[in-house]
Structures are given as structure tokens and as C-alpha cells.
Design a protein around this motif. Sequence first.
Motif, PDB file in Angstrom:
ATOM      1  N   GLY A  24      58.551  76.236 -37.052  1.00  0.00           N
ATOM      2  CA  GLY A  24      57.685  77.364 -36.715  1.00  0.00           C
ATOM      3  C   GLY A  24      57.116  77.305 -35.311  1.00  0.00           C
ATOM      4  N   ARG A  25      57.006  76.091 -34.749  1.00  0.00           N
ATOM      5  CA  ARG A  25      56.430  75.934 -33.408  1.00  0.00           C
ATOM      6  C   ARG A  25      57.348  75.077 -32.543  1.00  0.00           C
ATOM      7  N   PRO A  26      58.421  75.651 -32.029  1.00  0.00           N
ATOM      8  CA  PRO A  26      59.357  74.877 -31.201  1.00  0.00           C
ATOM      9  C   PRO A  26      58.737  74.503 -29.868  1.00  0.00           C
ATOM     10  N   PRO A  27      59.212  73.420 -29.242  1.00  0.00           N
ATOM     11  CA  PRO A  27      58.707  73.058 -27.911  1.00  0.00           C
ATOM     12  C   PRO A  27      59.262  73.997 -26.848  1.00  0.00           C
ATOM     13  N   ARG A  28      58.622  73.991 -25.677  1.00  0.00           N
ATOM     14  CA  ARG A  28      59.187  74.686 -24.526  1.00  0.00           C
ATOM     15  C   ARG A  28      60.363  73.870 -24.017  1.00  0.00           C
ATOM     16  N   LEU A  29      61.446  74.527 -23.709  1.00  0.00           N
ATOM     17  CA  LEU A  29      62.643  73.858 -23.203  1.00  0.00           C
ATOM     18  C   LEU A  29      62.793  74.202 -21.729  1.00  0.00           C
ATOM     19  N   LEU A  30      62.633  73.221 -20.860  1.00  0.00           N
ATOM     20  CA  LEU A  30      62.799  73.427 -19.424  1.00  0.00           C
ATOM     21  C   LEU A  30      64.084  72.744 -18.986  1.00  0.00           C
ATOM     22  N   ASP A  31      65.050  73.539 -18.558  1.00  0.00           N
ATOM     23  CA  ASP A  31      66.347  73.046 -18.084  1.00  0.00           C
ATOM     24  C   ASP A  31      66.264  72.920 -16.569  1.00  0.00           C
ATOM     25  N   VAL A  32      66.342  71.686 -16.055  1.00  0.00           N
ATOM     26  CA  VAL A  32      66.108  71.441 -14.626  1.00  0.00           C
ATOM     27  C   VAL A  32      67.408  71.349 -13.824  1.00  0.00           C
ATOM     28  N   ARG A  33      68.517  71.766 -14.409  1.00  0.00           N
ATOM     29  CA  ARG A  33      69.775  71.775 -13.671  1.00  0.00           C
ATOM     30  C   ARG A  33      69.802  72.946 -12.684  1.00  0.00           C
ATOM     31  N   THR A  34      70.858  73.015 -11.893  1.00  0.00           N
ATOM     32  CA  THR A  34      70.991  74.117 -10.943  1.00  0.00           C
ATOM     33  C   THR A  34      71.230  75.416 -11.707  1.00  0.00           C
ATOM     34  N   PRO A  35      70.930  76.567 -11.086  1.00  0.00           N
ATOM     35  CA  PRO A  35      71.206  77.844 -11.750  1.00  0.00           C
ATOM     36  C   PRO A  35      72.670  78.005 -12.161  1.00  0.00           C
TER      37      PRO A  35
END
Length: 203
Positions: A24-35
Motif C-alpha cells: 500500500g505504501r511503496p518507496p520512491r524509486l529514484l533511477d540515477v542512470r542517464t536519461p
Amino acid sequence: MSNPETTRTATVDAATLRELIASGRPPRLLDVRTPAEFETSHIPGAYNVPLDLLKEHREELRNHLNEDVVLICRSGARAAQAEQTLAGVGLPNLKVLGGGMMAWQAADAPLNRGAARWDLERQVRLVAGSIVLVSILGSVLVPGLKWVAGFIGAGLTFAAVTNTCAMGMLLGKLPYNRGASCDLDTVVGQLRTGPTAGQRASR
């Protein structure tokens, strides 16, 4: 320039992350790879905040990340740098996806896919290997060129020891790796309103 890790980075494996996303409460997913890497494939719901941009705007990002955060890259190395950067501005509840996108794909986990491009690590191997090969072959005619190969070897050694890669950072700025872009204000707005599939922040 980053320092070597002095504390153990908290990680989460692909199976556990799938369970968290389904909760119900997923974490924020930050993808730090290049666009460009992000466009090739990414985890649904992830936000693309390239490592150099994250470092530049870490204070602003900290103000909009109140929940658990999982940092993602290809293998985990860049995500570990991002973890150190955000931890340095007081952001708690940070984890790195262990094994990165390689582990996620190996687990046959859900992916959003786009046009295929070479990932940054593969580009570094190509450029570094090409420079070394040309330098060694060219040293037959110009003996001093062997020192270029030595310089590249020293640079790769330094990159391994410090968990940084200057060549990778430079290659990441090339048009090939930038892909489509939007400004950071857009992703900050998305962070406020909640996760949607495949968000991007860039310069």
C-alpha cells in the motif's frame, strides 16, 4: 569527487522491492542512470534523476522526499554514490537496489522498455579499451604513446578505489546519453503528487 564508502550501504534485493512496490505504501524509486539508459528500460513508477543532477540539487530533492527511497542504477555503484550524497544532506530511509537493473532484469521483474541503447558502463569499457589499444599499437611508431595507456589504466584503478568514474561522468553529458529531458521543477511536482510510471528530471 566522492570519497570511498566509509559506512555500509543499506540495500534491498529485487524480490523485496517487488513486494514493497505491491504494498500500500511503496518507496520512491529514484533511477540515477542517464536519461538514455532510463529510456531503454526502467522500473515502472521510477523517477529519472541522473547522478550529476542529483548531486547538484540534493538540497532541493531532500525537501520533497519524506518517505522511504530506493536508489537504482545499472549495477549499484552509481546508486551507492547517490546514497552518500543524499545521506550527506540528512535524508534518512535510503536504500540501494542490490545489483541494480541487472538484478531486476535477472529476476524477470516488470520493466518499461524503449529504444535500446548502450549503458554507460559499456560505453566506458569501449572508450577506455579503444584508447589503450590504439596507444599500444601506436607506440610502435611513437614510443611515448604507451604512457597514454598507462594513464587510462591509472584512471580506471582510481575509479575502482574511489567508486567514481570521471570518464563515465563525461560520457554521460554527451547528446547520445541525454535523451529527452524536462526540468527539475517538473519532477519535484511529480514527487509532490505521487508516483506515476517513468518520470524524468534533467537539466
